[in-house]
Motif scaffolding. Structure first.
Motif: not given
Length: 212
Positions: A88-96, A132-141
């Motif tokens: 995993i190179l990038r793993f981000e979670l949106f908290n609002g 919860q609002g859609g597209n809460e995770v962005r990830i690159q690997y």
């Protein structure tokens, strides 16, 4: 000869298949032909081979189908687009309001915030979910197989040879007159074999999360 990197076949493999010597070809054109073949294989298979370092686009995933809460032991699944995942190179979670870098938090199914089944290209979040609002995770690997199956190498050699013939038709026409070689027949022979090899690789790297 050029020293540009190739992964699925070699210059010598292609030259031997075409019964040519290094002096008969344009080295840069041959490298380009091989790289084009590798790109075609990756487009058809949705993965990479021979340890080639392939990197996904930045994928956005929605967790809105999961109704929040603590998912102890099971985790909230994130189905990635390509398999197998190497790292995993990038793993981000949106908290609002902000993106949390999940790589700063421990990985592990028992005591971590997240973990992955790398071979299956599925990652899991195990934490309290509050937005919860859609597209809460962005990830690159990085993804792909370390192995190079024989049929992939064969396919790469054939496609590279075909690409080179079509790219360098004028140069090769002179060889046809002096060496009794019909490159049109070589292309026909390649075209007869490629479909069965292509069928073996098609979609092998597609993971559940790939869309389109």
């Amino acid at each position: 000869m050029s020293t540009a990197s190739t992964y699925y076949t070699s210059i010598d493999d292609v030259l031997n298949f075409l019964s040519l010597s290094s002096g008969d070809v344009d080295a840069n054109a041959l490298i380009k032909a091989i790289q084009m073949a590798e790109a075609q294989i990756e487009a058809e298979s949705y993965t990479c081979f021979a340890g080639k370092p392939c990197v996904s686009t930045l994928e956005y995933h929605s967790l809105t189908t999961w109704l929040g809460g603590i998912w102890m032991g099971a985790g909230i699944p994130i189905h990635l687009g390509h398999k197998p995942v190497r790292r995993i190179l990038r793993f981000e979670l949106f908290n609002g309001s902000n993106w949390l870098n999940m790589l700063n938090y421990p990985e592990g199914r028992v005591s971590g915030w997240w973990w992955c089944k790398y071979e299956d290209a599925v990652c899991y979040i195990q934490t309290l979910w509050w937005y919860q609002g859609g597209n809460e995770v962005r990830i690159q690997y990085e993804y792909g197989y370390n192995e190079l199956p024989g049929y992939v190498r064969e396919l790469a050699t054939l496609l590279s040879a075909r690409n080179y013939i079509l790219m360098e038709r004028n140069r090769l026409s002179m060889l046809e007159s002096t060496q009794s070689i019909s490159f049109d027949r070589v292309v026909e022979a390649i075209d007869a074999v490629v479909p069965s090899l292509m069928a073996r690789i098609r979609g092998v790297g597609i993971a559940t999360g790939l869309v389109g």
